[in-house]
Design a protein around this motif. Structure first.
Motif, mmCIF file in Angstrom:
data_model
loop_
_atom_site.group_PDB
_atom_site.id
_atom_site.type_symbol
_atom_site.label_atom_id
_atom_site.label_comp_id
_atom_site.label_asym_id
_atom_site.label_seq_id
_atom_site.Cartn_x
_atom_site.Cartn_y
_atom_site.Cartn_z
ATOM 1 N N THR A 6 -2.748 -11.353 15.370
ATOM 2 C CA THR A 6 -2.680 -9.635 14.558
ATOM 3 C C THR A 6 -4.120 -9.220 14.904
ATOM 4 O OG1 THR A 6 -3.323 -10.563 12.813
ATOM 5 C CG2 THR A 6 -0.857 -10.441 13.061
ATOM 6 N N ASP A 7 -4.319 -8.235 15.071
ATOM 7 C CA ASP A 7 -5.593 -7.268 15.107
ATOM 8 C C ASP A 7 -5.926 -6.444 13.970
ATOM 9 O OD1 ASP A 7 -4.071 -4.755 15.382
ATOM 10 O OD2 ASP A 7 -4.707 -4.710 17.652
ATOM 11 N N ALA A 8 -6.898 -5.595 14.005
ATOM 12 C CA ALA A 8 -7.490 -4.994 12.852
ATOM 13 C C ALA A 8 -6.576 -3.672 12.643
ATOM 14 C CB ALA A 8 -8.948 -4.636 13.074
ATOM 15 N N GLN A 9 -5.743 -3.492 13.708
ATOM 16 C CA GLN A 9 -4.775 -2.109 13.330
ATOM 17 C C GLN A 9 -3.282 -2.623 12.982
ATOM 18 O OE1 GLN A 9 -5.037 -0.423 17.283
ATOM 19 N NE2 GLN A 9 -7.353 0.410 16.938
ATOM 20 N N TYR A 10 -3.070 -3.807 12.358
ATOM 21 C CA TYR A 10 -1.919 -4.277 11.804
ATOM 22 C C TYR A 10 -0.693 -4.372 12.972
ATOM 23 C CZ TYR A 10 -4.725 -2.176 8.131
ATOM 24 O OH TYR A 10 -5.607 -1.594 7.240
ATOM 25 N N ILE A 11 -1.333 -4.805 14.305
ATOM 26 C CA ILE A 11 -0.523 -4.904 15.361
ATOM 27 C C ILE A 11 -0.256 -6.483 15.788
ATOM 28 C CG2 ILE A 11 -0.101 -4.461 17.890
ATOM 29 C CD1 ILE A 11 -1.647 -1.769 17.543
ATOM 30 N N LEU A 30 1.786 -1.784 7.517
ATOM 31 C CA LEU A 30 0.865 -0.770 7.057
ATOM 32 C C LEU A 30 -0.530 -1.294 6.706
ATOM 33 C CD1 LEU A 30 3.355 1.802 5.073
ATOM 34 C CD2 LEU A 30 2.459 1.887 7.377
ATOM 35 N N LYS A 31 -0.248 -2.642 6.402
ATOM 36 C CA LYS A 31 -1.682 -3.459 6.037
ATOM 37 C C LYS A 31 -1.601 -4.761 6.706
ATOM 38 C CE LYS A 31 -2.173 -1.291 1.557
ATOM 39 N NZ LYS A 31 -2.207 -1.453 0.276
ATOM 40 N N SER A 49 3.154 -9.359 5.394
ATOM 41 C CA SER A 49 2.271 -8.670 5.216
ATOM 42 C C SER A 49 1.621 -8.345 3.736
ATOM 43 C CB SER A 49 2.366 -7.290 5.705
ATOM 44 O OG SER A 49 1.242 -6.248 5.550
ATOM 45 N N ILE A 50 0.328 -7.696 3.787
ATOM 46 C CA ILE A 50 -0.005 -7.206 2.392
ATOM 47 C C ILE A 50 0.552 -6.014 1.952
ATOM 48 C CG2 ILE A 50 -2.159 -6.410 1.191
ATOM 49 C CD1 ILE A 50 -3.758 -8.191 2.935
ATOM 50 N N ASP A 51 1.390 -5.384 2.676
ATOM 51 C CA ASP A 51 2.172 -4.277 2.367
ATOM 52 C C ASP A 51 3.359 -4.466 1.735
ATOM 53 O OD1 ASP A 51 4.076 -4.898 4.409
ATOM 54 O OD2 ASP A 51 3.022 -3.180 5.833
ATOM 55 N N HIS A 52 3.690 -5.923 1.478
ATOM 56 C CA HIS A 52 4.700 -6.491 0.839
ATOM 57 C C HIS A 52 6.101 -6.597 1.387
ATOM 58 C CE1 HIS A 52 2.596 -4.370 -2.926
ATOM 59 N NE2 HIS A 52 1.845 -5.142 -2.376
ATOM 60 N N THR A 53 5.982 -6.189 2.642
ATOM 61 C CA THR A 53 7.245 -6.395 3.389
ATOM 62 C C THR A 53 7.163 -7.300 4.655
ATOM 63 O OG1 THR A 53 6.369 -4.780 5.320
ATOM 64 C CG2 THR A 53 7.337 -3.694 3.446
ATOM 65 N N LEU A 54 8.362 -7.810 4.997
ATOM 66 C CA LEU A 54 8.698 -8.463 6.154
ATOM 67 C C LEU A 54 9.259 -7.552 7.137
ATOM 68 C CD1 LEU A 54 10.249 -10.886 3.727
ATOM 69 C CD2 LEU A 54 8.668 -11.793 5.492
ATOM 70 N N GLY A 70 11.548 -6.093 -1.199
ATOM 71 C CA GLY A 70 11.987 -6.456 -2.125
ATOM 72 C C GLY A 70 10.811 -7.522 -3.038
ATOM 73 N N HIS A 71 9.687 -7.833 -2.285
ATOM 74 C CA HIS A 71 8.567 -8.293 -2.930
ATOM 75 C C HIS A 71 7.500 -7.282 -3.549
ATOM 76 C CE1 HIS A 71 9.001 -12.513 -1.683
ATOM 77 N NE2 HIS A 71 9.546 -12.228 -0.724
ATOM 78 N N THR A 72 6.901 -7.517 -4.375
ATOM 79 C CA THR A 72 6.080 -6.542 -5.318
ATOM 80 C C THR A 72 4.718 -6.929 -4.876
ATOM 81 O OG1 THR A 72 6.124 -7.876 -7.343
ATOM 82 C CG2 THR A 72 7.822 -5.887 -7.033
ATOM 83 N N THR A 73 4.124 -8.029 -4.212
ATOM 84 C CA THR A 73 2.894 -8.283 -3.794
ATOM 85 C C THR A 73 2.826 -8.949 -2.433
ATOM 86 O OG1 THR A 73 2.987 -10.484 -4.661
ATOM 87 C CG2 THR A 73 2.265 -8.811 -6.261
ATOM 88 N N TYR A 74 1.591 -9.249 -2.067
ATOM 89 C CA TYR A 74 1.449 -9.516 -0.496
ATOM 90 C C TYR A 74 2.457 -10.949 -0.031
ATOM 91 C CZ TYR A 74 -2.298 -12.675 -1.679
ATOM 92 O OH TYR A 74 -3.117 -13.574 -2.320
ATOM 93 N N LEU A 75 2.747 -11.140 1.082
ATOM 94 C CA LEU A 75 3.268 -12.165 1.478
ATOM 95 C C LEU A 75 2.562 -13.342 1.635
ATOM 96 C CD1 LEU A 75 6.500 -12.242 1.737
ATOM 97 C CD2 LEU A 75 5.661 -10.000 1.697
ATOM 98 N N LYS A 76 2.841 -14.654 1.381
ATOM 99 C CA LYS A 76 2.030 -15.827 1.423
ATOM 100 C C LYS A 76 2.874 -16.671 2.756
ATOM 101 C CE LYS A 76 -0.893 -16.319 -1.818
ATOM 102 N NZ LYS A 76 -2.365 -16.885 -1.125
ATOM 103 N N LEU A 77 4.008 -16.630 2.966
ATOM 104 C CA LEU A 77 4.907 -17.408 3.675
ATOM 105 C C LEU A 77 6.093 -16.767 4.041
ATOM 106 C CD1 LEU A 77 5.104 -21.324 3.658
ATOM 107 C CD2 LEU A 77 7.526 -19.702 3.288
ATOM 108 N N CYS A 78 6.286 -16.938 5.381
ATOM 109 C CA CYS A 78 7.581 -16.508 6.027
ATOM 110 C C CYS A 78 8.094 -17.454 6.790
ATOM 111 C CB CYS A 78 7.697 -14.942 6.461
ATOM 112 S SG CYS A 78 6.650 -14.465 7.755
ATOM 113 N N SER A 79 9.425 -17.834 6.885
ATOM 114 C CA SER A 79 9.720 -18.823 7.702
ATOM 115 C C SER A 79 11.474 -18.854 8.021
ATOM 116 C CB SER A 79 9.594 -20.048 7.070
ATOM 117 O OG SER A 79 9.974 -21.299 8.083
#
Length: 168
Positions: A6-11, A30-31, A49-54, A70-79
């Protein structure tokens, strides 16, 4: 073989590690992107992401198939699950959610009793999560059980230096 960075532009950038050529750039968050996983058949990628989405991505086309909210804070893990039909996500609000890959709908949500999750790891069979929080207690959580997580006794971490993983 594909790698993702990932880069600094959230890509998310997908690279062929043999040819060292960029294959795709995936833009949608977005983050900052905090976690990702390839599907078992390597046709999809999920990013959190920190934007609360997957976001579930189709790798061949580079398009977003679903944005999971559906999450209200940033994601720590997705699998991905081993069969590739579900995605498991853990966020800092102490919730583990299971999502249906085809529909993008949430199918289950469990409360994580570990406060302020600081690190987590999912087992190779995708049925257990190790979680540590601000209390520095290591918990083993069986996702297939309704029982509370097991506290692993005798585990101590320096708050600045810790790591853990499952053995295959």
């Amino acid at each position: 073989l594909m790698d993702s960075v990932t880069d600094a532009q959230y890509i998310v950038k997908l690279w062929d590690s043999h040819t060292k050529k960029e294959l795709k750039s995936l833009k949608g968050h977005l983050k900052d992107i905090t976690c990702y996983d390839f599907s078992p058949d390597s046709t999809q990628l999920v990013t959190g992401s920190i934007d609360h989405t997957l976001i579930i991505w189709d790798i061949a086309s580079g398009t977003a198939l679903h944005v999971l909210r559906g999450h209200t804070t940033y994601l720590k893990l997705c699998s991905y699950s081993l069969d590739g039909q579900n995605i498991i996500s853990l966020s800092n609000e102490n919730t583990v959610k299971t999502w249906d890959v085809k529909s993008g709908k949430e199918v289950n949500s469990k409360s994580n009793p570990v406060k302020s999750c600081t690190m987590c790891s999912i087992s190779p069979d995708k049925t257990k999560i190790l979680v540590i929080g601000s209390s520095r207690n290591l918990k083993l959580w069986n996702l297939l059980s309704e029982n509370p997580p097991i506290t692993l006794e005798g585990f101590y971490t320096d708050p600045m230096h810790y790591a853990f993983a499952f053995s295959p």
